[in-house]
Design an enzyme around this catalytic site. Structure first.
Site, PDB file in Angstrom:
ATOM      1  N   GLU A 292       9.012   3.907  -3.818  1.00  0.00           N
ATOM      2  CA  GLU A 292      10.199   3.051  -3.764  1.00  0.00           C
ATOM      3  C   GLU A 292      11.081   3.166  -4.992  1.00  0.00           C
ATOM      4  O   GLU A 292      11.538   2.140  -5.524  1.00  0.00           O
ATOM      5  CB  GLU A 292       9.756   1.608  -3.553  1.00  0.00           C
ATOM      6  N   HIS A 316       9.188   0.345   4.895  1.00  0.00           N
ATOM      7  CA  HIS A 316       8.304  -0.094   3.809  1.00  0.00           C
ATOM      8  C   HIS A 316       8.964   0.133   2.440  1.00  0.00           C
ATOM      9  O   HIS A 316       9.058  -0.795   1.631  1.00  0.00           O
ATOM     10  CB  HIS A 316       6.970   0.656   3.900  1.00  0.00           C
ATOM     11  N   GLU A 317       9.421   1.331   2.209  1.00  0.00           N
ATOM     12  CA  GLU A 317      10.004   1.622   0.884  1.00  0.00           C
ATOM     13  C   GLU A 317      11.287   0.827   0.659  1.00  0.00           C
ATOM     14  O   GLU A 317      11.552   0.359  -0.444  1.00  0.00           O
ATOM     15  CB  GLU A 317      10.246   3.125   0.716  1.00  0.00           C
ATOM     16  N   HIS A 320      10.578  -2.693  -0.425  1.00  0.00           N
ATOM     17  CA  HIS A 320      10.255  -2.839  -1.845  1.00  0.00           C
ATOM     18  C   HIS A 320      11.494  -3.207  -2.677  1.00  0.00           C
ATOM     19  O   HIS A 320      11.352  -3.681  -3.806  1.00  0.00           O
ATOM     20  CB  HIS A 320       9.672  -1.538  -2.401  1.00  0.00           C
ATOM     21  N   GLU A 339       2.585  -4.875  -2.760  1.00  0.00           N
ATOM     22  CA  GLU A 339       2.323  -4.153  -1.507  1.00  0.00           C
ATOM     23  C   GLU A 339       2.060  -5.059  -0.298  1.00  0.00           C
ATOM     24  O   GLU A 339       2.501  -4.744   0.802  1.00  0.00           O
ATOM     25  CB  GLU A 339       1.170  -3.160  -1.698  1.00  0.00           C
ATOM     26  N   ASP A 396      -4.957   3.309 -10.493  1.00  0.00           N
ATOM     27  CA  ASP A 396      -4.921   4.115  -9.287  1.00  0.00           C
ATOM     28  C   ASP A 396      -6.248   4.050  -8.508  1.00  0.00           C
ATOM     29  O   ASP A 396      -6.262   4.151  -7.292  1.00  0.00           O
ATOM     30  CB  ASP A 396      -4.651   5.559  -9.729  1.00  0.00           C
ATOM     31  N   TYR A 404      -2.541  -3.987   0.451  1.00  0.00           N
ATOM     32  CA  TYR A 404      -1.541  -3.834   1.506  1.00  0.00           C
ATOM     33  C   TYR A 404      -1.844  -4.743   2.700  1.00  0.00           C
ATOM     34  O   TYR A 404      -1.013  -5.546   3.113  1.00  0.00           O
ATOM     35  CB  TYR A 404      -1.529  -2.385   2.007  1.00  0.00           C
TER      36      TYR A 404
HETATM   37  N1  BES Z   1       4.417   2.212  -4.166  1.00  0.00           N
HETATM   38  C1  BES Z   1       3.664   2.829  -3.144  1.00  0.00           C
HETATM   39  C2  BES Z   1       3.056   4.130  -3.557  1.00  0.00           C
HETATM   40  C3  BES Z   1       2.113   4.031  -4.739  1.00  0.00           C
HETATM   41  C4  BES Z   1       1.225   2.994  -4.870  1.00  0.00           C
HETATM   42  C5  BES Z   1       2.135   5.011  -5.696  1.00  0.00           C
HETATM   43  C6  BES Z   1       0.381   2.934  -5.979  1.00  0.00           C
HETATM   44  C7  BES Z   1       1.295   4.946  -6.793  1.00  0.00           C
HETATM   45  C8  BES Z   1       0.412   3.906  -6.936  1.00  0.00           C
HETATM   46  C9  BES Z   1       4.493   3.019  -1.881  1.00  0.00           C
HETATM   47  O1  BES Z   1       5.388   2.005  -1.612  1.00  0.00           O
HETATM   48  C10 BES Z   1       3.554   3.053  -0.722  1.00  0.00           C
HETATM   49  O2  BES Z   1       2.911   2.067  -0.503  1.00  0.00           O
HETATM   50  N2  BES Z   1       3.483   4.170  -0.019  1.00  0.00           N
HETATM   51  C11 BES Z   1       2.610   4.340   1.117  1.00  0.00           C
HETATM   52  C12 BES Z   1       3.361   4.222   2.400  1.00  0.00           C
HETATM   53  C13 BES Z   1       3.368   2.898   3.038  1.00  0.00           C
HETATM   54  C14 BES Z   1       4.032   2.980   4.402  1.00  0.00           C
HETATM   55  C15 BES Z   1       2.051   2.199   3.121  1.00  0.00           C
HETATM   56  C16 BES Z   1       2.067   5.758   1.067  1.00  0.00           C
HETATM   57  O3  BES Z   1       2.505   6.531   0.240  1.00  0.00           O
HETATM   58  O4  BES Z   1       1.198   6.066   1.882  1.00  0.00           O
HETATM   59 ZN    ZN Z   2       4.453   0.220  -1.009  1.00  0.00          ZN
END
Ligand code: BES
Ligand code: ZN
Length: 626
Positions: A292, A316-317, A320, A339, A396, A404
């Site tokens: 995002e 989703h993005e 955010h 999330e 991470d 989520y």
């Molecule tokens: N912000 C996240 C990606 C992220 C989270 C990067 C934690 C690094 C550390 C992003 O918004 C996200 O949640 N992406 C998901 C997609 C979503 C539809 C659940 C993904 O990348 O799978």
């Molecule tokens: Zn996200």
């Protein structure tokens, strides 16, 4: 407990090292006190960086960024030094705004946190200039050779700063509890376009110099840069896509609903506050589905299914822009505030556009993911709490579907308890009153108490807040999700599993991608060669261009040692680097003696094009010694 003292060579009074753990009460006009962040050496209660001015040169040959970060200081309490996060950065020099070169010191190098940079300042210091160079191995950066780009002719670079990787390309207070505005000058080889999480150009410059400005204050994890052979296509007045030329039209078609999504979310939660909303489609090695980055979502090309069926990710993005970018988790322990809220908003957006049944399918797929994650964690696991405890860990590693999906179900439980309308008003007010601020879980709970529960003890009991926030698993009374469409799919699965319906007789007409995913997930773990072959022949599963479907199918390919599908597996794992797909497939192979050699062979070829974020995960799964 790990050593939390990054500057072990200095005799710092302990009081300073722990001062951030309990912010002092604030008066009404004092700026909010940032919460303690165990993943940063920054001491924002003393000095917070309020503005960043970057001047960077991008060197594709050496794979380094070289330049200067000028940090404007917001003095909040007397302090004789500012503390910044760095990791794998070479600090060339440090200068203050009065032209003097202050004492500075790099702390010990700590795994995934890097080295704190302590710069001595005077009471008059307003700006600190840090001249530095990134490492070719910087964990936020992926440098792609021309051959790894879609066009094959130009190199490509992109960053991924969340969660604690911004410090590998910018010396900064790398904590979501501090926000800054930024400006940047970025110098790239002519012919390439540079874009950032900021106001962006839509045309290439003749000299390869680009200037950016981000007037809204953002936390460091939203700093982003990409450089490549990019083209822009407008989709509406305020939305557009950037992608390599061969992908840009496909992308603009796939994401055409974006404006409608913006209208939907604005109707629910108030105006979009970031100006434009564009999407950058990255090369397939992007390790996430989406990121995002403000004004410019970074997205994987694996959602270009050709039928707009995977665009909930864009919802989703985009969401955010309210939950996360506007109101930000104060620390990574509060990740669910980003999330969980975003998944809730995402489903509300999809419901506005495609209706209740569509959104319920998404919610059920999410629930399945969550149940699997909780199952893998095992009963009572601490990572099953909404409020995480990431002390001593790479954030991470502790981030999972719990934030989520359990986060989503918590908000949905509140919605169902109080009614949708009051809950919508409450959420909108939450975003408004905390806009451009960071919040902790306890701040949210206090707000919830004050604005929604309002002393209703019966309601408080029913919500079982503690069970959600600080308990493992799913509380009793978790909202039930029902989908008639999935029930119909279940009936097909039952017939097939019992051997009563052959693949040829399955009634699949009109199924959406979501129904297909539910079907594939529900198939028996053990299937005969004939069943696999018939499914593959009738539905061309090994050849599907839908990455989500292919991913589910490939689990069956592996579970059933269905060799005709191995080429598709190889092709999938060597053509994209999205960790969500890589991790479970490699995990499955790593756990089986006969499949592990295939995993190692594929990984050896694929690893150079994966992002360091994915490499770190898969190295560990396979015990890869680089
Ligand atoms: N912000 C996240 C990606 C992220 C989270 C990067 C934690 C690094 C550390 C992003 O918004 C996200 O949640 N992406 C998901 C997609 C979503 C539809 C659940 C993904 O990348 O799978
Ligand atoms: Zn996200």
């Amino acid at each position: 407990m790990p050593d939390r003292r990054p500057f072990s060579s200095m005799a710092l009074p302990m009081i300073l090292l722990t001062a951030c753990t309990s912010p002092a009460p604030e008066s009404a006009d004092e700026p909010p006190r940032p919460a303690a962040d165990i993943h940063s050496v920054a001491r924002p209660t003393e000095i917070a960086v309020s503005h960043l001015d970057l001047d960077l040169s991008v060197d594709f040959e050496k794979r380094v960024l070289t330049g200067r970060a000028s940090l404007t200081l917001d003095r909040r309490a007397p302090a004789d030094a500012v503390f910044l996060d760095t990791r794998d950065l070479e600090i060339l020099s440090v200068t203050l705004d009065d032209g003097t070169e202050p004492n500075f010191e790099l702390g010990e190098d700590r795994p995934f946190l890097g080295r704190g940079l302590r710069v001595e300042v005077t009471p008059e210091t307003r700006v600190v200039h840090v001249d530095y160079r990134s490492s070719p191995d910087a964990a936020a950066l992926l440098w792609l050779d021309p051959a790894q780009s879609a066009g094959g002719e130009h190199p490509f670079l992109f960053t991924q700063s969340q969660a604690v990787l911004a410090r590998t390309w910018v010396p900064c207070q790398d904590t979501p509890g501090v926000r800054m505005t930024y400006e940047a000058t970025v110098r790239v080889p002519p012919r390439l376009l540079a874009v950032m999480s900021a106001e962006n150009p839509t045309e290439r410059s003749a000299d390869g110099v680009y200037r950016f400005s981000m007037p809204q204050a953002i936390p460091s994890y939203l700093l982003a840069l990409a450089v490549g052979d990019l083209e822009f296509r407008a989709m509406s007045e305020r939305t557009g896509v950037y992608a390599e030329p061969s992908m840009v039209d496909r992308a603009a078609w796939e994401f055409a609903e974006t404006e409608q999504m913006m209208v939907a979310v604005e109707a629910l939660y108030g105006p979009y506050r970031w100006g434009r909303y564009d999407i950058l489609v990255l090369p397939p090695s992007f390790p996430f589905g989406g990121m995002e980055n403000p004004r410019l979502t970074f997205a994987t090309p694996t959602i270009l299914a050709g039928d707009r069926s995977l665009v909930a990710l864009i919802a989703h993005e985009l969401a955010h822009s309210w939950s996360g970018n506007l109101v930000t988790n104060a620390t990574w322990n509060d990740f669910w505030l980003n999330e969980g809220f975003t998944v809730y908003l995402e489903r509300r957006i999809m419901e506005s556009i495609h209706g209740h049944d569509y959104a319920e399918m998404l919610a059920l797929l999410g629930r399945q993911d969550l149940d699997k994650t909780l199952d893998d964690l095992g009963d009572g696991h601490r990572d099953g709490h909404l409020l995480l405890d990431l002390e001593g860990r790479d954030p991470d590693d502790g981030m999972s579907d719990v934030a989520y999906e359990k986060g989503y179900f918590f908000l949905r439980a509140i919605e169902e308890a109080v009614g949708r309308e009051p809950f919508d008003v409450f959420l909108r007010d939450w975003f408004d009153s905390n806009a451009f601020r960071s919040a902790t879980t306890s701040e949210f709970l206090a707000y919830l108490g004050e604005h929604l529960i309002k002393g209703d003890e019966d309601l408080r009991q029913r919500l079982a807040i503690d069970r959600w926030i600080e308990g493992p698993g799913m509380p009793a009374g978790t909202p039930a999700v029902e989908s008639a469409a999935f029930a119909a799919v279940d009936a097909q699965i039952a017939g097939f599993a019992a051997g009563e319906t052959s693949a040829a007789d399955l009634a699949t007409d009109g199924w959406s991608t979501h129904e297909w995913l539910h079907f594939l997930r529900g198939l028996p773990e053990d299937m005969s060669r004939q069943q696999m072959a018939e499914l593959d022949a009738r539905f061309e599963l090994s050849a599907t261009g839908n990455s989500e479907k292919l991913h589910e199918w490939l689990h069956h390919v592996l579970a059933n040692r269905y060799e005709p599908g191995y080429a598709a597996l190889d092709g999938f794992l060597t053509s994209m680097g999205r960790r969500k797909f890589l991790k479970p497939l490699y995990q499955r192979m790593a756990g089986e003696d006969d499949l592990k050699p295939m995993a190692l062979d594929i990984y050896r070829r694929a690893r150079p094009s994966y992002h360091p974020v994915s490499v770190a995960t898969i190295d560990e799964i396979l015990g890869w010694d680089s």
